[in-house]
Design a protein around this motif. Structure first.
Motif, PDB file in Angstrom:
ATOM      1  N   GLU A  18       6.770 -55.355 -46.794  1.00  0.00           N
ATOM      2  CA  GLU A  18       7.603 -55.012 -47.960  1.00  0.00           C
ATOM      3  C   GLU A  18       7.001 -55.422 -49.284  1.00  0.00           C
ATOM      4  O   GLU A  18       7.563 -55.123 -50.345  1.00  0.00           O
ATOM      5  CB  GLU A  18       8.998 -55.659 -47.803  1.00  0.00           C
TER       6      GLU A  18
ATOM      7  N   SER B  19      13.569 -49.587 -39.795  1.00  0.00           N
ATOM      8  CA  SER B  19      14.846 -49.765 -40.517  1.00  0.00           C
ATOM      9  C   SER B  19      15.531 -48.445 -40.847  1.00  0.00           C
ATOM     10  O   SER B  19      16.715 -48.444 -41.161  1.00  0.00           O
ATOM     11  CB  SER B  19      14.613 -50.563 -41.802  1.00  0.00           C
TER      12      SER B  19
ATOM     13  N   GLN C 248      12.923 -47.979 -49.158  1.00  0.00           N
ATOM     14  CA  GLN C 248      13.337 -49.297 -48.671  1.00  0.00           C
ATOM     15  C   GLN C 248      14.836 -49.306 -48.400  1.00  0.00           C
ATOM     16  O   GLN C 248      15.617 -48.870 -49.232  1.00  0.00           O
ATOM     17  CB  GLN C 248      13.022 -50.375 -49.721  1.00  0.00           C
TER      18      GLN C 248
ATOM     19  N   ASP D 273      15.980 -53.998 -45.305  1.00  0.00           N
ATOM     20  CA  ASP D 273      14.534 -54.333 -45.372  1.00  0.00           C
ATOM     21  C   ASP D 273      14.349 -55.501 -46.334  1.00  0.00           C
ATOM     22  O   ASP D 273      13.659 -56.484 -46.050  1.00  0.00           O
ATOM     23  CB  ASP D 273      13.740 -53.138 -45.939  1.00  0.00           C
TER      24      ASP D 273
END
Ligand code: P6P
Length: 334
Positions: free
Chosen positions: A93, A120, A65, A69
């Motif tokens: 997420e 991302s 992550q 994010d």
């Protein structure tokens, strides 16, 4: 000088297309607009605000992550929590759905699925990323508890879908079933203005987007298709041009405007492909069809697939109809 419609004016103008709509969908699209502006602001200052890089955790997908994010995910959730248009949310997420179980939200008739910041991994190197959203009318009774079935509807039941592309400019592109329209953000005014009315795929396309690094893992049909697009055939404008950014929203947006095909097929390392059905493939498939293109898993219409779970992956091929059907023909032969 011609004045452009703002997104807000456009939503209100088109609200009459929604029988029985009391403005909730319009308000929901406005919430997405607001959250998009906030995410855009974070992205544009990422390098200065110590918010680049990874947070040292993985999401439910097992993907590292990025700080952005999590920031983008929180911005969308907080925006929807502060307004009352959705009773629940599913996010790339988060492992489970978020239910807004208070009297303000319980009476909402919509749920939303989002990929808050797709692509991302590109942020730290300043390559275009995007937010993807997909909106459904809940199937559970309004006022009652939100159920998983509210989120596991086929993509054909979407009432609206779209993306925000954070690129050389920030553009919100959406459909509510009456075509696809794009709105460019003017940071000086803080508003989105209609810049891409009634987007349609060009008649022909000759760009293909696929991670050819996975070639050895692809099914034979995809391997044969890739060899075909690379053959010299001047009459058919082959070899096609390869463009792949590693950001679905960027590749999608370019291929929809200029013509082309995006493929993330199944492979030996990804038996169901990589893209998630609910918050990547379904919204992009809705947009694709509304813009006159085709979106399948290689044999079946994406929007007809009945989801089994929130983070289900699906092979994804979308683009100009003739390009998608050519790829499907190779998959059916080999
Ligand atoms: P690969 C980003 O993680 C994403 O979901 C899409 O935006 C992008 O098209 C794809 O995955 C890139 O995946 O395996 O080629 O890096």
């Amino acid at each position: 000088m011609e004045r452009h419609f703002t997104l807000g004016e456009f939503i209100i103008e088109n609200q009459k297309d929604f029988p029985y709509a009391k403005g909730e969908l319009s308000a929901l699209l406005s919430s997405i607009k607001l959250a998009g502006k906030l995410v855009n602001q974070q992205i544009n200052k990422a390098g200065l605000a110590e918010i680049l890089g990874k947070i040292g955790k993985q999401n439910v997908q097992g993907e590292a992550q990025a700080k952005l994010d999590v920031i983008a995910n929180d911005i969308f959730i907080d925006t929807f929590r502060n307004r009352g248009e959705v009773c629940g949310l599913g996010s790339e997420e988060l492992e489970d759905i978020v239910i807004f179980d208070d009297e303000i939200h319980r009476d909402s008739k919509y749920i939303i699925l989002i990929d808050p910041l797709d692509g991302s991994s590109n942020i730290d190197v300043d390559i275009t990323v995007g937010t993807i959203f997909s909106i459904y009318r809940r199937v559970s009774p309004v006022g009652g508890p939100v159920t998983p079935e509210d989120f596991l509807q086929p993509g054909s039941k979407q009432v609206a879908a779209g993306y925000i592309i954070y690129g050389t400019s920030t553009i919100l592109v959406y459909t509510s079933g009456n075509g696809v329209n794009g709105f460019t953000f003017d940071p000086g005014i803080g508003s989105f203005f209609l810049s891409h009315p009634n987007i349609k795929f060009p008649k022909k396309g000759n760009t293909y987007s696929i991670n050819e690094g996975n070639y050895v893992h692809f099914p034979d049909g995809i391997k044969k298709y890739l060899k075909w697009v690379q053959e010299l055939n001047e009459e058919e404008n082959r070899p096609f041009t390869s463009r792949y950014t590693g950001s679905l929203v960027a590749d999608f947006h370019r291929n929809m405007l200029l013509g082309g095909i995006y493929l993330y097929p199944q492979g030996t390392t990804a038996p169901q492909g990589k893209l998630r059905l609910l918050y990547e493939s379904n919204p992009m498939a809705f947009l694709t069809e509304q813009a006159g293109g085709k979106a399948t898993n290689g044999s079946e219409r994406i929007l007809d697939i009945k989801p089994r779970d929130l983070h289900q992956r699906v092979p994804f091929i979308r683009g100009n109809v003739d390009m998608v059907e050519k790829a499907e023909s190779f998959l059916s032969q080999f």
